[in-house]
Write an enzyme that holds these catalytic residues in place. Sequence first.
Site, short mmCIF file in Angstrom:
data_model
loop_
_atom_site.label_atom_id
_atom_site.label_comp_id
_atom_site.label_asym_id
_atom_site.label_seq_id
_atom_site.Cartn_x
_atom_site.Cartn_y
_atom_site.Cartn_z
N LEU A 131 0.91 -1.32 0.00
CA LEU A 131 0.18 -0.02 0.15
C LEU A 131 1.05 1.40 -0.06
CD1 LEU A 131 -2.82 -0.88 2.37
CD2 LEU A 131 -2.80 -1.16 0.16
N ASP A 179 3.50 5.12 -7.52
CA ASP A 179 2.91 5.23 -6.28
C ASP A 179 3.19 6.72 -5.55
OD1 ASP A 179 2.64 2.32 -6.45
OD2 ASP A 179 4.52 1.87 -5.18
N TYR A 228 11.46 -7.81 -8.32
CA TYR A 228 10.79 -6.67 -8.94
C TYR A 228 11.81 -6.16 -10.04
CZ TYR A 228 9.10 -1.77 -9.61
OH TYR A 228 8.49 -0.43 -10.07
#
Length: 389
Positions: A131, A179, A228
């Site tokens: 998040l 983000d 990633y």
Amino acid sequence: MTPLEVLSRRTIQAFRRAYGREPTTVAFAPGRVNLIGEHTDYNDGFAMPCALECGTLVALAPRDDHLIVAQAVDLGGEKCEFSVNTPIVPMPAGHWQNHLRGVAAGLLQFGLPVAGANLAISGDVPQGAGLSSSASLGVALGLGFTALAGEQTSDRRTLAQVAQWSEHHFVGCACGLMDQIASAFGQQDSALLLDCRALTVEPVYFPADASILIVQSGVVRELADSAYNERRAQCASAASHYEVSALRDLDPQLLEAKRFELDDKVYRRARHVVTENVRTVDAARAIAQGDLVALGNAMRASHHSLKNDFEVSVPAVDALVDCLNLVIGSEGGARMTGGGFGGCVVAALPIDKIETVERALGAFWQAKGMPPQLSIVARPSAGARLLSV
């Protein structure tokens, strides 16, 4: 008292205890959840995040010297100290100070002011859940430092880029900009259709009769230590093969026409990005029309692609997604969200289905022999902002 008020009180009280004075600047930046458009940001594509109510709060006051002195409230009051008058260098990998040091160094790199300051930092974004606690921290620090130095910048894109620069050069994660943009530009009650090449943001009003449900999978992910960066390199390799500057420029026809002599794994990484861009634009249209059926179909297809083509899901997340999709039915959908390898699942569904879904989740965790994991019912929230002291 709202969660933000609780966070603000806790952080300001810690500041008073640490420094014996009041902060003069308080900056807040939210975490985010990405509804759809995963691993598209660093490929110049489209994403659709929204800001959340939880986030990071930074309380600051100026010093008379060139030192940055900060206290991490959530880490038992652990402190750090460094000068902005000498080269700022990273700490060992994984240290929380790298976020702070990286933003200070990044602001100077971008020509923005950083002066000596006392700080207290605290947040309520669940850690390791996907998040964007890291982006929230970076944007809050950038906003706080520039406001303290008298730079009332309206260029939130630069603050987002500073936070991204910090991730690249100090934290060790080659993240895209989605983000940070979501944290900086969030709008109440609207998701954001983000063009990651032009860095333009189009608010898309989220239906009033719908909710966002975020559920932790119980698998904590470490994005900087995951695959990633490998996925990012594979996307760059695919773009080079197709002779495009980024996978944003690759359409489905060219993808298939020139897949010869391309490693199958790299091809599947490219296929995810190409199809995810289409799904994201379609999902934005569905949200604007209040069409939860079409939005749910796009979210389900996104998860299938992330699981099978991009290979960033894990069995525990897949099981949770399957549970949610079964209960929600055709009136919405669920998918993994974030960089992958654990973290959270996000679902869009009618408000009147929340109780049914929460009962199903209780049964799901019981069957797994696990305690119930955190779930958050949310609507899109406002972005980074300065608060009254």
